[in-house]
Design a protein around this motif. Structure first.
Motif, PDB file in Angstrom:
ATOM      1  N   ILE A   1      -2.022   9.582 -12.518  1.00 27.04           N
ATOM      2  CA  ILE A   1      -1.106   9.061 -11.498  1.00 27.04           C
ATOM      3  C   ILE A   1      -1.466   9.629 -10.131  1.00 27.04           C
ATOM      4  N   CYS A   2      -1.686  10.934 -10.083  1.00 28.79           N
ATOM      5  CA  CYS A   2      -2.031  11.567  -8.808  1.00 28.79           C
ATOM      6  C   CYS A   2      -3.282  10.951  -8.206  1.00 28.79           C
ATOM      7  N   GLU A   3      -4.325  10.815  -8.994  1.00 30.88           N
ATOM      8  CA  GLU A   3      -5.588  10.287  -8.487  1.00 30.88           C
ATOM      9  C   GLU A   3      -5.454   8.827  -8.061  1.00 30.88           C
ATOM     10  N   THR A   4      -4.732   8.036  -8.845  1.00 37.48           N
ATOM     11  CA  THR A   4      -4.567   6.613  -8.537  1.00 37.48           C
ATOM     12  C   THR A   4      -3.790   6.409  -7.238  1.00 37.48           C
ATOM     13  N   LEU A   5      -2.699   7.135  -7.079  1.00 36.92           N
ATOM     14  CA  LEU A   5      -1.876   6.968  -5.889  1.00 36.92           C
ATOM     15  C   LEU A   5      -2.570   7.540  -4.658  1.00 36.92           C
TER      16      LEU A   5
ATOM     17  N   ASP B   1      -4.990   5.251  -3.082  1.00 37.38           N
ATOM     18  CA  ASP B   1      -4.350   4.174  -2.318  1.00 37.38           C
ATOM     19  C   ASP B   1      -3.725   4.695  -1.032  1.00 37.38           C
ATOM     20  N   GLY B   2      -3.940   5.966  -0.706  1.00 34.54           N
ATOM     21  CA  GLY B   2      -3.486   6.496   0.569  1.00 34.54           C
ATOM     22  C   GLY B   2      -2.249   7.357   0.533  1.00 34.54           C
ATOM     23  N   ALA B   3      -1.686   7.587  -0.661  1.00 31.27           N
ATOM     24  CA  ALA B   3      -0.501   8.445  -0.749  1.00 31.27           C
ATOM     25  C   ALA B   3      -0.884   9.904  -0.557  1.00 31.27           C
ATOM     26  N   TYR B   4       0.029  10.666   0.030  1.00 27.94           N
ATOM     27  CA  TYR B   4      -0.096  12.124   0.073  1.00 27.94           C
ATOM     28  C   TYR B   4       0.600  12.646  -1.178  1.00 27.94           C
ATOM     29  N   ILE B   5      -0.148  13.324  -2.037  1.00 28.14           N
ATOM     30  CA  ILE B   5       0.366  13.740  -3.333  1.00 28.14           C
ATOM     31  C   ILE B   5       0.866  15.180  -3.286  1.00 28.14           C
ATOM     32  N   VAL B   6       2.083  15.380  -3.773  1.00 30.45           N
ATOM     33  CA  VAL B   6       2.621  16.717  -4.019  1.00 30.45           C
ATOM     34  C   VAL B   6       2.532  16.922  -5.522  1.00 30.45           C
ATOM     35  N   ALA B   7       1.496  17.628  -5.957  1.00 32.78           N
ATOM     36  CA  ALA B   7       1.239  17.821  -7.386  1.00 32.78           C
ATOM     37  C   ALA B   7       1.978  19.060  -7.877  1.00 32.78           C
TER      38      ALA B   7
ATOM     39  N   THR C   1       0.833  -1.188   0.000  1.00 30.25           N
ATOM     40  CA  THR C   1       0.000   0.000   0.000  1.00 30.25           C
ATOM     41  C   THR C   1       0.870   1.240   0.000  1.00 30.25           C
ATOM     42  N   LEU C   2       0.275   2.333  -0.426  1.00 31.01           N
ATOM     43  CA  LEU C   2       0.986   3.613  -0.411  1.00 31.01           C
ATOM     44  C   LEU C   2       0.561   4.473   0.770  1.00 31.01           C
ATOM     45  N   GLN C   3      -0.190   3.897   1.672  1.00 30.12           N
ATOM     46  CA  GLN C   3      -0.699   4.638   2.819  1.00 30.12           C
ATOM     47  C   GLN C   3       0.438   5.341   3.575  1.00 30.12           C
ATOM     48  N   GLY C   4       0.289   6.665   3.722  1.00 26.26           N
ATOM     49  CA  GLY C   4       1.265   7.422   4.492  1.00 26.26           C
ATOM     50  C   GLY C   4       2.506   7.835   3.732  1.00 26.26           C
ATOM     51  N   ARG C   5       2.631   7.424   2.480  1.00 28.75           N
ATOM     52  CA  ARG C   5       3.813   7.793   1.714  1.00 28.75           C
ATOM     53  C   ARG C   5       3.567   9.099   0.965  1.00 28.75           C
TER      54      ARG C   5
END
Length: 244
Positions: free
Chosen positions: A27-31, A34-40, A8-12
């Motif tokens: 990519i941003c929406e998909t990650l 899955d719980g990633a914090y996105i820096v767009a 999982t990408l939770q917390g990454r």
């Protein structure tokens, strides 16, 4: 991230360049889902902030920055700001890319420099400067193209940039493994994105793939166990015309 959390990408925290539309947005929406914090990040600040709003409206977490990936000072500033804002950085996705589709006789040297600056120098600068910030087990993913594997007319600078990006990816894979940083290339075949559809209005969209399918491959690459790295993976539409 614990040793059993690799699926999982939770917390990454994941920084994505060229995030404002097309594959970058997918990519941003998909990650994020899955719980990633996105820096767009995007050269167009409004586009970057728009994808941030979309992620937040879906209960995800994100922040956005304007970024010209070929500007070394901006790259350093945005990386530092992202880490200050999020507390860590786990992955960088070098997705930003441009093209000038003309024959070699018509290709201006200024356009040659501009494409290489975005498509090749940009990933170099992000890779060089993100190493000071990457969390243990960090990952750099470069979005390449079938243009790095096969050539067609009127695309010399795009081919040069993407072949160069593959060389950079494999060189960094060899160099950075010893310090625990993974480096991967995702080679994308033709997608239904503005990158193609805006420039080639007569293109047969049925021959192209949904960018979400490539985004899922990026997620797959990022969620391998710590002991495993995928140096490259190719994702093609079933009717890909630029690959046998």
């Amino acid at each position: 991230m614990g040793k059993d959390d690799f699926g999982t990408l939770q917390g990454r925290v994941v920084l994505v360049t060229g995030a404002g539309r097309g594959l970058g947005a997918a990519i941003c929406e998909t990650l994020a889902a899955d719980g990633a914090y996105i820096v767009a990040t995007d050269v167009n600040e409004e586009s970057a902030l728009s994808i941030v709003d979309k992620i937040k409206s879906a209960s995800g977490e994100a922040c956005g920055f304007q970024l010209d990936v070929g500007d070394e000072q901006q790259v350093q500033q945005v990386l530092a700001a992202a880490v200050q804002h999020c507390g860590r950085l786990d992955a960088v996705i070098n997705n930003a890319g441009i093209d000038v589709t003309v024959g070699i006789r018509e290709l201006d040297s200024a356009d040659w420099d501009r494409v290489l600056r975005t498509n090749l120098t940009g990933p170099f600068l992000l890779a060089k400067h993100c190493l000071a910030h990457l969390a243990p087990g960090g990952h750099i993913v470069n979005i390449a193209s079938t243009a790095a594997r096969r050539a067609w007319p009127n695309a010399s600078v795009y081919h040069a940039s993407k072949w160069g990006l593959m060389g950079l990816t494999h060189a960094l894979h060899a160099e950075l493994r010893s310090v625990g940083v993974k480096v991967s290339a995702v080679i994308a075949g033709g997608m239904r994105t503005p990158f193609l559809l805006d420039r080639f209005p007569d293109i047969d969209a049925s021959l192209l793939q949904d960018p979400l399918n490539v985004a899922r491959a990026v997620k797959f690459v990022l969620t391998q166990p710590p002991e495993t790295v995928i140096p490259e993976v190719m994702v093609l539409p079933m009717k890909e015309t630029s690959w046998p």
